[in-house]
Design an enzyme around this catalytic site. Sequence first.
Site: not given
Length: 288
Positions: A43-44, A47, A137
């Site tokens: 997930h990170e 980003h 988010d």
Amino acid sequence: MSEYLQLFMKVRIHPTLWIVIGIAVFTAHFTAVLMLLLTVFVHELGHAVAAQHFKWRIKSISLLPFGGTVETEEYGNKSLKEDCLVILAGPIQHVWLICLAYVLSSFSYVPYEMYQQFMYLNLAVLGFNLLPIWPLDGGKLLFMGLSLYRSFIDAHRLTLLFSTGFALLFLGLVNVIQPLNLNIWIISGFIAFSLGIEWKQRYYAFIRFLLERHYGRNSDLSVLKPIRVEESEQIHKVLEKFQRGCKHPVIILKNGKERGSLDENEVLHAYFSDKMTNVKIGDLLYSY
């Protein structure tokens, strides 16, 4: 490609995460914790890869016991479209993770029970991250939405106030459903701490936003939005009207009639370079 590989050099593991991993080993929950860490890391990384694609300055990718963060040196002057893509690049990773797990389970490469657990973790992380609470988010998307209509400082302040209300509502619901869930209370504590710090530093965040514009590190400002103010208005009050994604000619009025105008760069230069922090905006007309 090398610039994306360098992202792995910026990964930081919080010391308390090692404690959580150790506890997981001794309590036979290592597989579940490992799946959660994989989910959070991807997930990170989503980003981070998107931010790297847009040439953002990335400081670190941190993995925490209950999530992760990507810290950058960008302070609200990237285009809203670009900012939105970077934010959504995290949640979108859960789609292919779930699809991949489904395929592996279908071909019996992983047990069905493990697939179910992995899917649940992904959906939980995805749903939680999209809550309209800062610094999740969803909270950042809320900030972006408010930035379309309000000045930076107002949008930021309202985001924190709305986030506090949503957080209290979320905590109330969880307290009814699962009052003894320790993880939820730990995460709630982290959110409360983050909101408190962000509230105390809200004006500092605003100054960083202005400084980036002053030093020309903003992206192309496609919207021209004049600011009309009376000549007696203090310069810092004028700056508080600055909005993300907008170029601001400052129209100076006297008794409702236009007296002159200034470019926003002239106002920023007077405030930061010339240290004219307490003057009236009308005083700048003869200075520039």
